[in-house]
Scaffold this motif. Structure first.
Motif, PDB file in Angstrom:
ATOM      1  N   GLN A   1       0.867  -1.264   0.160  1.00  0.00           N
ATOM      2  CA  GLN A   1      -0.035   0.055  -0.061  1.00  0.00           C
ATOM      3  C   GLN A   1       0.994   1.151   0.246  1.00  0.00           C
TER       4      GLN A   1
ATOM      5  N   ARG B   1       3.359  -7.940 -13.344  1.00  0.00           N
ATOM      6  CA  ARG B   1       2.343  -8.551 -12.703  1.00  0.00           C
ATOM      7  C   ARG B   1       2.843  -8.717 -11.061  1.00  0.00           C
ATOM      8  N   GLN B   2       4.154  -9.168 -10.966  1.00  0.00           N
ATOM      9  CA  GLN B   2       4.855  -9.425  -9.695  1.00  0.00           C
ATOM     10  C   GLN B   2       6.074  -9.242  -9.716  1.00  0.00           C
TER      11      GLN B   2
ATOM     12  N   TRP C   1       9.760 -10.329  -3.649  1.00  0.00           N
ATOM     13  CA  TRP C   1       8.783 -10.674  -2.572  1.00  0.00           C
ATOM     14  C   TRP C   1       7.483 -11.229  -3.127  1.00  0.00           C
ATOM     15  N   ASP C   2       7.401 -11.379  -4.296  1.00  0.00           N
ATOM     16  CA  ASP C   2       6.339 -12.084  -5.256  1.00  0.00           C
ATOM     17  C   ASP C   2       4.827 -11.571  -4.770  1.00  0.00           C
ATOM     18  N   ARG C   3       4.644 -10.536  -4.532  1.00  0.00           N
ATOM     19  CA  ARG C   3       3.386 -10.140  -4.040  1.00  0.00           C
ATOM     20  C   ARG C   3       2.380 -10.086  -5.092  1.00  0.00           C
TER      21      ARG C   3
ATOM     22  N   GLN D   1       0.603  -7.059  -5.616  1.00  0.00           N
ATOM     23  CA  GLN D   1      -0.266  -6.377  -4.880  1.00  0.00           C
ATOM     24  C   GLN D   1      -0.133  -4.586  -5.496  1.00  0.00           C
TER      25      GLN D   1
ATOM     26  N   PRO E   1      -2.620  -3.693  -8.686  1.00  0.00           N
ATOM     27  CA  PRO E   1      -4.122  -3.550  -8.253  1.00  0.00           C
ATOM     28  C   PRO E   1      -4.056  -2.278  -7.322  1.00  0.00           C
ATOM     29  N   MET E   2      -3.353  -2.001  -6.427  1.00  0.00           N
ATOM     30  CA  MET E   2      -3.630  -1.155  -5.307  1.00  0.00           C
ATOM     31  C   MET E   2      -3.288   0.106  -5.878  1.00  0.00           C
TER      32      MET E   2
ATOM     33  N   GLU F   1      -6.569   1.320  -7.484  1.00  0.00           N
ATOM     34  CA  GLU F   1      -7.404   2.081  -6.353  1.00  0.00           C
ATOM     35  C   GLU F   1      -6.852   3.479  -5.974  1.00  0.00           C
TER      36      GLU F   1
ATOM     37  N   CYS G   1      -8.552  -1.303 -13.746  1.00  0.00           N
ATOM     38  CA  CYS G   1      -7.537  -2.134 -13.349  1.00  0.00           C
ATOM     39  C   CYS G   1      -7.714  -3.714 -14.057  1.00  0.00           C
TER      40      CYS G   1
ATOM     41  N   THR H   1      -5.594  -7.337 -14.450  1.00  0.00           N
ATOM     42  CA  THR H   1      -4.018  -7.988 -14.053  1.00  0.00           C
ATOM     43  C   THR H   1      -3.777  -8.913 -14.930  1.00  0.00           C
TER      44      THR H   1
END
Lengths: 315, 255
Positions: free
Chosen positions: B97, B120-121, B125-127, B129, B132-133, B136, B142, B144
């Motif tokens: 975030q 995409r990641q 850390w392979d998150r 996130q 998409p965040m 937002e 969005c 993915t």
């Protein structure tokens, strides 16, 4: 009382895995296990089902599902929200967390309770390590890697309360729409779901040997996979690629033929229960991951292996 | 049209498992001899952006959050012919975030941006996130895990990976699209002259907004134990080993 909310998609098996994962920690947390269902009603073995019902939810559209799930979460106030780490969960999980101001951990393979909080574990660094995360916020959103959790028994709910959810949705909230769907037509099981995967790499030297792998896969009821090198070389379709930048597989048996075992490939098979490697290079990193290994040119091994398996299976 | 590509510099993921060590107390990997590289999906995202530049005349801004050494990742983006490079001077080890908030602010500063591409990641850390965040945080649409975007007026069509295949998704701009690797986005090797010109181009450095309290806390980092050694099947030749292997598979009830 604490609450763990699972988000049930269209895949019932995945929903049961989430319920299984939730039950694993619910007792320690003193939590109820509940489910969010968007669109058509589902009967699940949980204490409460929050049913977000609307014609706009009958087909998956991420923005509308997000709005519905946000409404569910406001009603349920869960401490932990679980989604499957599938195509939908990968977009819904982080976006939902962002809307809720909640922490998010993706691709989880296990949960534990530590000091009354949920510790979520996931593979990192291409699967070379495992990180454990605690929530810094009141709510944690976690996506769960498919086929890593013991599923709850597929039984109807007993005394399940179904609560409708008040929604304010409009079609214009949807900023994306599917205009075409292209589906792979493969005989046999999908790579991600296959119990047995026969996989080929650069060591096969070209596209032709993959036909033999396909015959082997058909014999044992498995799927055929490939390394990134074989896909990049154009020997097989990229949809066959197993690895961190391909399909993540979790078979009981993974036979890696002519595959060296680059980190990114090993990441794709981190959940494979038994890895068998056939490679003429004794130093290939794949042998560090494999449980059984054959150091030999695959051309001298594969025909006899297929033959012997055919005899064992009586086919 | 303006495209922002978010890129990350990470520890080389091709470090062999036997050379990969962690500091369990700090919950971080030990760098050792490993190089810092551009995360591979971010390379696919850069390639995608440059192709849109070539086909549609879009301007491409590469945005990277990290310390000074992350300039190297931006130089590579410039060498691939990105038009602009922005580094957000902030520590890279933050929750998704916080990273998304910092990237959103930098992108607004570089705006108006019609399309944001991210890998995409990240390969550390392979998150998966931040993309998409970021959508937002920006209030953008969005999509993915996608590839092969095509502009159709004020909309974009992308191929989005789903179980069993691909959905062709039409998305209303502005949008954040997380890019996955595909035969159509294998990253180009920069021309020597572009690499040399990239060395002379400016990199704008911006500050990050003050990060809030972390929403997730990394509590542990460990290397999973390998369950024992690999059993090498003995045999005089290939066929003999094959027969022995088949027997073991039968004993283990794996067939």
């Amino acid at each position: 009382m604490a609450e763990i909310l699972i988000v049930a998609g269209q895949n019932r098996k995945a929903a049961l895995e989430l319920i299984g994962a939730a039950r694993g920690i619910a007792e320690t947390l003193g939590a109820r296990v509940t489910a969010a269902v968007c669109g058509a009603a589902q009967d699940l073995p949980v204490q409460t089902i929050y049913h977000a019902e609307s014609p706009l939810l009958n087909a998956y559209q991420p923005d509308l599902y997000l709005a519905a799930l946000t409404a569910v979460v406001k009603q349920a106030a869960p401490d932990l929200i679980l989604l499957a780490h599938d195509a939908q969960g990968q977009e819904l999980g982080p976006r939902l967390a962002a809307r809720l101001g909640a922490g998010c951990v993706t691709d989880c393979i296990g949960f534990e309770v530590k000091d009354g909080k949920v510790l979520a574990r996931k593979p990192v660094f291409g699967g070379k390590a495992v990180a454990g995360y605690l929530p810094g916020s009141a709510t944690l959103v976690a996506t769960v890697r498919p086929r890593t959790q013991a599923p709850a028994a597929d039984e109807p709910g007993v005394g399940t309360e179904v609560m409708p959810v008040a929604l304010t949705l409009s079609e214009s909230m949807g900023l994306t729409r599917v205009v075409d769907q292209i589906r792979e037509v493969a005989a046999g099981p999908k790579l991600e779901e296959a119990r047995i995967v026969i996989s080929g790499g650069r060591g096969l030297g070209g596209p032709e040997p993959f036909a033999e792998l396909q015959r082997f896969a058909e014999l044992v009821g498995g799927a055929v996979g490939a390394s990134r090198a074989a896909c990049d070389a154009g020997w097989v379709p990229s949809s066959w690629q197993v690895g961190q930048t391909g399909k993540m597989v979790a078979p009981d048996l993974y036979i890696a033929i002519g595959i060296s075992g680059a980190s990114q490939h090993l990441a794709g098979i981190s959940s494979a229960k038994n890895v068998i490697a056939i490679n003429k290079d004794a130093e290939a990193p794949i042998f560090k991951r494999a449980t059984l290994g054959v150091v030999a040119d695959y051309k001298t091994v594969l025909p006899t292996l297929i033959d012997q398996c055919r005899q064992i299976l009586g086919r | 049209m303006k495209i922002a590509v978010c890129i990350k510099q990470i520890l080389d993921p091709e470090v062999a498992p036997k050379d990969f060590k962690i500091d369990a107390a700090a919950k971080l990997p030990i760098r050792g001899q490993a190089k810092m590289v551009l995360s591979s999906f971010d390379e696919n995202a850069l390639e995608t952006a440059i192709q849109l530049k070539e086909s549609n005349g879009a301007k491409v801004a590469a945005v990277c959050l990290g310390p000074k050494e992350a300039d190297e990742a931006l130089r590579r983006a410039l060498a691939m012919t990105a038009d602009e490079a922005i580094r957000i001077d902030a520590p890279i080890d933050q929750d998704a975030q916080s990273l998304a908030a910092a990237l959103a602010e930098a992108i607004k500063g570089a705006g108006p941006v019609d399309l944001v591409l991210v890998g995409r990641q990240a390969g550390d850390w392979d998150r998966g996130q931040v993309g998409p965040m970021l959508a937002e945080a920006l209030g953008y649409a969005c999509v993915t895990a996608s590839f092969q975007p095509e502009l159709k007026g004020d909309k974009l069509q992308v191929r989005h990976e789903v179980e069993g295949g691909v959905d062709v998704v039409e998305v209303t701009l502005p949008a954040v699209v997380a890019i996955t690797n595909h035969g159509s986005n294998v990253p180009r090797i920069p021309k020597v002259k572009d690499t040399m010109m990239a060395m002379r181009k400016p990199i704008a450095v911006v500050a990050a907004p003050a990060a809030g309290a972390p929403l997730v806390i990394r509590e542990e980092l460990s290397i999973p134990q390998q369950d024992g050694e690999c059993e090498i099947i003995p045999g005089d030749d290939g066929p003999a080993k094959a027969a022995a292997l088949a027997e073991r598979l039968k004993d283990l009830k794996l067939l």
